[in-house]
Design a protein around this motif. Structure first.
Motif: not given
Length: 260
Positions: A171-174, A195-204, A217-222
């Motif tokens: 399951v995925f909860v962005p 979990i969706l990584y976000t720069p403002a969220g918890p690190p890996l 990483l979702g659309s972050l790299l794009y």
């Protein structure tokens, strides 16, 4: 357990899933040692001049899966909501993706108008997909934290319980980024949490310590690539003499991605 599913079961070592939008981005990531790669629906849609999340990119998604599905990496496809509200049509899409070599599919319950699909409908899609392509890893996404719920946690648990019962493999909860809330949710699940990584969220490392099984990483790299392209062009226009990073690949290196 298939190899992709197994990557979700290494406590303390979550699967970091980068998301590609075309052949070159996927192969370049694979060359850096990523054994599993997802697609980003935003990147695929934006590259084609189409809206994301509006069931407009079925053809583009299948075309990319056809290109990537037999690569040296494990491919998981972001299929939005399955491009249909008919569970049989979603199941047919999943079977086609599986035949093309995809090992995972991401299915979301969010809708373009900002609402959520009824949980029974999304559960029916999951069940239909598992019946049509039982080896496909179904990552069931809920957008409860992105749709303005005053108290998203109870609705998230209700929906994820339904999706697990329907056969979801994960399951995925962005949008969920609070470590305490992640820890509580983990205690209520019987399948891996993405979990969706976000720069403002918890690190890996913090997400790993919590017990998260997969970090996308979702659309972050794009979006980073798009930003770099525009910043480079505008810097050159402004007279900069050396805005291109030394690590930028040359023509032959990028051409070599095709052979890869």
């Amino acid at each position: 357990m298939n190899p992709f599913a197994a990557l979700h079961h290494h406590p303390g070592r979550p699967l970091l899933l980068p998301n590609a939008w075309d052949h070159a981005s996927a192969v370049a990531l694979a060359e850096q040692g990523f054994t599993a790669i997802g697609t980003t629906s935003l990147g695929v849609a934006a590259a084609a001049g189409l809206p994301d999340g509006a069931a407009a990119t079925r053809r583009e998604t299948l075309r990319l899966a056809r290109r990537l599905g037999r690569g040296r990496f494990l491919l998981s496809v972001d299929a939005e909501s399955g491009f249909s509200d008919d569970p049989d049509e979603v199941a047919a899409l999943a079977a086609e993706l599986s035949a093309l070599g995809a090992v995972g599919i991401n299915l979301e319950d969010g809708r373009p108008d900002g609402t959520l699909a009824p949980a029974p409908l999304h559960a029916a899609k999951i069940a239909a997909v598992k019946a049509a392509a039982p080896d496909l890893f179904v990552n069931a996404r809920t957008d409860t934290y992105w749709t303005g719920f005053d108290r998203p946690a109870p609705e998230t648990v209700r929906r994820l319980d339904s999706y697990q019962q329907a056969g979801a493999d994960g399951v995925f909860v962005p949008g969920l980024a609070d470590p305490a809330a992640i820890e509580v949710l983990l205690g209520q699940l019987s399948v891996p949490l993405n979990i969706l990584y976000t720069p403002a969220g918890p690190p890996l490392a913090r997400l790993a310590a919590l017990g998260v099984a997969r970090v996308s990483l979702g659309s972050l790299l794009y979006r980073v690539a798009l930003t770099a392209a525009v910043e480079t062009a505008t810097a050159i226009r402004a007279g900069a003499t050396g805005p291109v990073a030394a690590s930028t690949p040359g023509y032959s290196a990028v051409q070599g991605l095709y052979r890869g």
